[in-house]
Design an enzyme around this catalytic site. Structure first.
Site, PDB file in Angstrom:
ATOM      1  N   LYS A   1       0.817  -1.212   0.000  1.00  0.00           N
ATOM      2  CA  LYS A   1       0.000   0.000   0.000  1.00  0.00           C
ATOM      3  C   LYS A   1       0.854   1.265   0.000  1.00  0.00           C
ATOM      4  O   LYS A   1       0.565   2.224  -0.726  1.00  0.00           O
ATOM      5  CB  LYS A   1      -0.937  -0.035   1.217  1.00  0.00           C
ATOM      6  CG  LYS A   1      -1.761   1.220   1.441  1.00  0.00           C
ATOM      7  CD  LYS A   1      -2.815   0.975   2.518  1.00  0.00           C
ATOM      8  CE  LYS A   1      -2.235   0.398   3.794  1.00  0.00           C
ATOM      9  NZ  LYS A   1      -1.287   1.275   4.477  1.00  0.00           N
ATOM     10  N   THR A   2       1.901   1.275   0.813  1.00  0.00           N
ATOM     11  CA  THR A   2       2.767   2.458   0.885  1.00  0.00           C
ATOM     12  C   THR A   2       3.505   2.670  -0.433  1.00  0.00           C
ATOM     13  O   THR A   2       3.665   3.808  -0.892  1.00  0.00           O
ATOM     14  CB  THR A   2       3.767   2.327   2.040  1.00  0.00           C
ATOM     15  OG1 THR A   2       3.045   2.249   3.277  1.00  0.00           O
ATOM     16  CG2 THR A   2       4.718   3.521   2.095  1.00  0.00           C
ATOM     17  N   VAL A   3       3.946   1.592  -1.049  1.00  0.00           N
ATOM     18  CA  VAL A   3       4.635   1.706  -2.339  1.00  0.00           C
ATOM     19  C   VAL A   3       3.687   2.294  -3.375  1.00  0.00           C
ATOM     20  O   VAL A   3       4.057   3.188  -4.143  1.00  0.00           O
ATOM     21  CB  VAL A   3       5.173   0.332  -2.784  1.00  0.00           C
ATOM     22  CG1 VAL A   3       5.748   0.415  -4.203  1.00  0.00           C
ATOM     23  CG2 VAL A   3       6.243  -0.155  -1.815  1.00  0.00           C
TER      24      VAL A   3
ATOM     25  N   LYS B   1       0.367  10.720   6.023  1.00  0.00           N
ATOM     26  CA  LYS B   1       0.041   9.516   6.791  1.00  0.00           C
ATOM     27  C   LYS B   1      -0.408  10.016   8.163  1.00  0.00           C
ATOM     28  O   LYS B   1       0.429  10.426   8.977  1.00  0.00           O
ATOM     29  CB  LYS B   1       1.278   8.627   6.913  1.00  0.00           C
ATOM     30  CG  LYS B   1       1.094   7.424   7.838  1.00  0.00           C
ATOM     31  CD  LYS B   1       0.736   6.184   7.070  1.00  0.00           C
ATOM     32  CE  LYS B   1       0.762   4.960   7.987  1.00  0.00           C
ATOM     33  NZ  LYS B   1       0.569   3.728   7.236  1.00  0.00           N
TER      34      LYS B   1
ATOM     35  N   ASP C   1       6.446   5.328   7.243  1.00  0.00           N
ATOM     36  CA  ASP C   1       5.940   5.277   5.873  1.00  0.00           C
ATOM     37  C   ASP C   1       6.173   6.609   5.165  1.00  0.00           C
ATOM     38  O   ASP C   1       6.371   6.647   3.947  1.00  0.00           O
ATOM     39  CB  ASP C   1       4.455   4.919   5.871  1.00  0.00           C
ATOM     40  CG  ASP C   1       4.218   3.467   6.266  1.00  0.00           C
ATOM     41  OD1 ASP C   1       5.138   2.649   6.100  1.00  0.00           O
ATOM     42  OD2 ASP C   1       3.121   3.156   6.747  1.00  0.00           O
TER      43      ASP C   1
ATOM     44  N   GLU D   1      -2.686   8.193   3.256  1.00  0.00           N
ATOM     45  CA  GLU D   1      -2.558   6.746   3.450  1.00  0.00           C
ATOM     46  C   GLU D   1      -3.035   6.332   4.839  1.00  0.00           C
ATOM     47  O   GLU D   1      -2.585   6.872   5.849  1.00  0.00           O
ATOM     48  CB  GLU D   1      -1.110   6.308   3.266  1.00  0.00           C
ATOM     49  CG  GLU D   1      -0.938   4.797   3.393  1.00  0.00           C
ATOM     50  CD  GLU D   1       0.513   4.337   3.359  1.00  0.00           C
ATOM     51  OE1 GLU D   1       0.733   3.133   3.593  1.00  0.00           O
ATOM     52  OE2 GLU D   1       1.401   5.169   3.121  1.00  0.00           O
TER      53      GLU D   1
ATOM     54  N   PRO E   1       3.732  -4.341 -10.553  1.00  0.00           N
ATOM     55  CA  PRO E   1       4.459  -5.609 -10.418  1.00  0.00           C
ATOM     56  C   PRO E   1       5.440  -5.541  -9.254  1.00  0.00           C
ATOM     57  O   PRO E   1       5.760  -4.460  -8.743  1.00  0.00           O
ATOM     58  CB  PRO E   1       5.200  -5.717 -11.754  1.00  0.00           C
ATOM     59  CG  PRO E   1       5.460  -4.291 -12.137  1.00  0.00           C
ATOM     60  CD  PRO E   1       4.252  -3.520 -11.674  1.00  0.00           C
ATOM     61  N   MET E   2       5.915  -6.689  -8.841  1.00  0.00           N
ATOM     62  CA  MET E   2       6.995  -6.740  -7.858  1.00  0.00           C
ATOM     63  C   MET E   2       8.285  -6.376  -8.581  1.00  0.00           C
ATOM     64  O   MET E   2       8.654  -7.022  -9.570  1.00  0.00           O
ATOM     65  CB  MET E   2       7.096  -8.137  -7.241  1.00  0.00           C
ATOM     66  CG  MET E   2       5.819  -8.594  -6.549  1.00  0.00           C
ATOM     67  SD  MET E   2       5.242  -7.469  -5.254  1.00  0.00           S
ATOM     68  CE  MET E   2       6.527  -7.729  -4.029  1.00  0.00           C
TER      69      MET E   2
END
Length: 208
Positions: free
Chosen positions: A16-18, A33, A44, A100, A184-185
């Protein structure tokens, strides 16, 4: 009217943070945040500052920085802090704002208020971030129902992980939510790599 997106997740530790960092960077937004629980591995906000490419002034200070790494309601109690909901009012900023939450939509902020309740007070659209791993259909649809039960508008769903076409399509169809894209990762998580991945996977016009 300030363009504001609330980023929440179906669970904790799903990216989520990414995603929030990528969205904030793409929009040139301010990032906030409201409650940070757990500081041993950094915050974060610090991670977003490193990944978003935003000027440091675009990373707004948290309303609460709690030391204990657990749900905010318990972290506040352990830290001897009382969370005042008035301090969680959305900040007034020039330009876009990305906010966030912590963990999933039903994480308690206090013993009486869940994040989804706070989102309802804010009255801004939510982007639900979901992983693509096994179990995501159930987690995503439960989160969608919980948000809608409180009158929270869902802007769309963003996935994180390897492609799982049927799960992603099924959630969007049954949940009646817009499928925004999938991060994607990344083999190397850098600001540049994240910005490129977001540009490749998402249409910025969906956030206009």
């Amino acid at each position: 009217m300030t363009q504001t997106f609330i980023v929440t997740g179906t669970d904790t530790g799903i990216g989520k943070t990414v995603f929030a960092a990528a969205l904030a960077g793409a929009l040139g937004a301010r990032y906030w945040k409201p409650v940070q629980a757990g500081l041993d591995d950094g915050s974060d906000s610090e991670r977003t500052a490193a990944l978003s490419g935003l000027p440091i002034g675009h990373i707004l200070p948290e309303a609460y920085r709690l030391v204990t790494p657990c749900s905010p309601h318990l972290a506040a109690e352990i830290d001897g802090v009382t969370i005042d909901l008035d301090r969680l009012a959305l900040p007034q900023v020039d330009g876009p704002l990305v906010v966030e939450g912590a963990g999933g939509a039903l994480v308690p902020v206090t013993r009486d208020i869940l994040y989804a309740d706070v989102f309802a007070r804010w009255g801004k659209p939510v982007v639900l971030v979901a992983r693509t791993a096994l179990g995501t259909i159930n987690h995503s649809l439960l989160s969608i129902e919980a948000l809608r039960a409180r009158g929270v508008a869902i802007h769309g769903i963003a996935f994180v992980g390897d492609p799982v076409e049927d799960s992603e399509a099924t959630i969007a169809a049954i949940g009646k939510v817009k499928r925004l894209g999938r991060l994607p990762m990344l083999p190397e998580l850098t600001s540049a790599a994240l910005a490129q991945a977001f540009a490749d996977a998402f249409d910025l016009a969906d956030f206009a």
